[in-house]
Design a protein around this motif. Structure first.
Motif, PDB file in Angstrom:
ATOM      1  N   GLU A  19       0.841  -1.195   0.000  1.00  0.00           N
ATOM      2  CA  GLU A  19       0.000   0.000   0.000  1.00  0.00           C
ATOM      3  C   GLU A  19       0.871   1.238   0.000  1.00  0.00           C
ATOM      4  N   PHE A  20       0.369   2.296  -0.650  1.00  0.00           N
ATOM      5  CA  PHE A  20       1.080   3.560  -0.720  1.00  0.00           C
ATOM      6  C   PHE A  20       0.119   4.692  -0.387  1.00  0.00           C
ATOM      7  N   GLU A  21       0.602   5.642   0.380  1.00  0.00           N
ATOM      8  CA  GLU A  21      -0.175   6.837   0.697  1.00  0.00           C
ATOM      9  C   GLU A  21      -0.058   7.825  -0.457  1.00  0.00           C
ATOM     10  N   SER A  22      -1.014   8.714  -0.582  1.00  0.00           N
ATOM     11  CA  SER A  22      -0.933   9.757  -1.592  1.00  0.00           C
ATOM     12  C   SER A  22       0.343  10.559  -1.400  1.00  0.00           C
ATOM     13  N   GLY A  23       1.098  10.732  -2.477  1.00  0.00           N
ATOM     14  CA  GLY A  23       2.354  11.467  -2.433  1.00  0.00           C
ATOM     15  C   GLY A  23       3.568  10.623  -2.093  1.00  0.00           C
ATOM     16  N   GLU A  24       3.345   9.369  -1.719  1.00  0.00           N
ATOM     17  CA  GLU A  24       4.466   8.495  -1.360  1.00  0.00           C
ATOM     18  C   GLU A  24       5.223   8.049  -2.612  1.00  0.00           C
ATOM     19  N   THR A  25       6.548   8.051  -2.523  1.00  0.00           N
ATOM     20  CA  THR A  25       7.385   7.588  -3.629  1.00  0.00           C
ATOM     21  C   THR A  25       7.484   6.069  -3.560  1.00  0.00           C
ATOM     22  N   VAL A  26       7.120   5.414  -4.657  1.00  0.00           N
ATOM     23  CA  VAL A  26       7.215   3.956  -4.757  1.00  0.00           C
ATOM     24  C   VAL A  26       8.660   3.581  -5.066  1.00  0.00           C
ATOM     25  N   PHE A  27       9.237   4.250  -6.058  1.00  0.00           N
ATOM     26  CA  PHE A  27      10.658   4.118  -6.373  1.00  0.00           C
ATOM     27  C   PHE A  27      11.116   5.361  -7.104  1.00  0.00           C
ATOM     28  N   ARG A  28      12.426   5.558  -7.146  1.00  0.00           N
ATOM     29  CA  ARG A  28      12.998   6.743  -7.780  1.00  0.00           C
ATOM     30  C   ARG A  28      13.810   6.361  -9.020  1.00  0.00           C
ATOM     31  N   GLU A  29      13.848   7.301  -9.936  1.00  0.00           N
ATOM     32  CA  GLU A  29      14.690   7.163 -11.123  1.00  0.00           C
ATOM     33  C   GLU A  29      16.121   6.866 -10.688  1.00  0.00           C
ATOM     34  N   ASP A  30      16.772   5.961 -11.391  1.00  0.00           N
ATOM     35  CA  ASP A  30      18.156   5.538 -11.157  1.00  0.00           C
ATOM     36  C   ASP A  30      18.341   4.607  -9.970  1.00  0.00           C
TER      37      ASP A  30
ATOM     38  N   ALA B  19      16.290  -1.702  -9.715  1.00  0.00           N
ATOM     39  CA  ALA B  19      14.939  -2.185 -10.007  1.00  0.00           C
ATOM     40  C   ALA B  19      14.840  -3.663  -9.656  1.00  0.00           C
ATOM     41  N   GLU B  20      14.054  -3.974  -8.646  1.00  0.00           N
ATOM     42  CA  GLU B  20      13.927  -5.363  -8.226  1.00  0.00           C
ATOM     43  C   GLU B  20      12.494  -5.838  -8.090  1.00  0.00           C
ATOM     44  N   LEU B  21      11.518  -4.933  -8.267  1.00  0.00           N
ATOM     45  CA  LEU B  21      10.107  -5.284  -8.128  1.00  0.00           C
ATOM     46  C   LEU B  21       9.304  -4.743  -9.291  1.00  0.00           C
ATOM     47  N   MET B  22       8.298  -5.515  -9.704  1.00  0.00           N
ATOM     48  CA  MET B  22       7.289  -4.996 -10.620  1.00  0.00           C
ATOM     49  C   MET B  22       6.002  -4.879  -9.823  1.00  0.00           C
ATOM     50  N   TYR B  23       5.094  -4.014 -10.282  1.00  0.00           N
ATOM     51  CA  TYR B  23       3.856  -3.757  -9.564  1.00  0.00           C
ATOM     52  C   TYR B  23       2.654  -3.881 -10.482  1.00  0.00           C
ATOM     53  N   GLN B  24       1.552  -4.317  -9.917  1.00  0.00           N
ATOM     54  CA  GLN B  24       0.256  -4.343 -10.592  1.00  0.00           C
ATOM     55  C   GLN B  24      -0.684  -3.535  -9.708  1.00  0.00           C
TER      56      GLN B  24
ATOM     57  N   THR C  67      10.570   7.842 -12.012  1.00  0.00           N
ATOM     58  CA  THR C  67      10.168   7.835 -10.607  1.00  0.00           C
ATOM     59  C   THR C  67       8.684   7.483 -10.584  1.00  0.00           C
ATOM     60  N   ALA C  68       8.274   6.701  -9.594  1.00  0.00           N
ATOM     61  CA  ALA C  68       6.865   6.336  -9.424  1.00  0.00           C
ATOM     62  C   ALA C  68       6.374   6.930  -8.108  1.00  0.00           C
ATOM     63  N   THR C  69       5.293   7.706  -8.192  1.00  0.00           N
ATOM     64  CA  THR C  69       4.732   8.374  -7.020  1.00  0.00           C
ATOM     65  C   THR C  69       3.229   8.131  -6.974  1.00  0.00           C
TER      66      THR C  69
END
Length: 143
Positions: free
Chosen positions: A36-47, A50-55, A93-95
C-alpha cells in the motif's frame, strides 16, 4: 489480504502474463505481495535499483522523469515490469497520486518460479514476443 485466486485474476491483466494459463498463474500469485502507498508516497525513484514490478489494484501511481509525466498507472495496470527481466536501474520515478494498493513481485521470486516451471517460462516468453511484435506493427504502421 487477497486469496491466491484473487491475485491470479489481477495478474491476468498484466500483458506479459497474458499467455500464462490461469492454473499456472497461481505460482506467480503465490509470490505476489500486497503493498500500500499513501498519496504522495514515492514507490521508487529514477536511477534506483529495479527489483520489483507492480500491478495496481486500486488508486493511481504517476510515472515521471522530474516534472515530466510519462503516464499514470491505474487499477489493472502494471508498472516496473522490466525489473523482472534485467538489473538495469529505474528510468522513471513512481509516485502514488492517491492512496493506492498494488501487488508486487520481486525479481528473485519471479526467477525462482521460472526455474521451477518451464511451462510458465514458455508462456511468458510467448507473451513477450506478442508484445514486441505488436510494437513492431505500430512502428511500421501495420494493423
Amino acid at each position: 489480504m487477497r486469496t491466491i485466486i484473487e491475485k491470479v485474476i489481477l495478474l491476468q491483466e498484466v500483458d506479459i502474463f497474458s499467455e500464462v494459463p490461469t492454473e499456472l498463474l497461481a505460482y506467480l500469485a503465490a509470490v505476489a505481495e500486497e503493498v500500500e502507498f499513501e498519496s504522495g508516497e514515492t514507490v521508487f525513484r529514477e536511477d534506483e535499483s529495479a527489483e520489483l514490478m507492480y500491478q495496481v489494484v486500486s488508486g493511481a501511481v504517476r510515472l515521471h522523469r522530474g516534472e515530466t509525466e510519462v503516464t499514470i498507472a491505474r487499477a489493472g495496470q502494471p508498472f516496473g515490469t522490466w525489473a523482472l527481466f534485467d538489473d538495469e536501474r529505474r528510468v522513471v520515478t513512481a509516485t502514488a497520486v492517491e492512496p493506492s494498493q498494488a501487488l508486487a513481485i520481486a525479481r528473485e521470486d519471479f526467477v525462482d518460479v521460472l526455474a521451477d516451471n518451464v511451462q510458465v517460462t514458455q508462456a511468458i516468453l510467448k507473451g513477450m514476443v506478442r508484445r514486441i511484435r505488436g510494437l513492431g506493427r505500430i512502428v511500421r504502421g501495420a494493423p
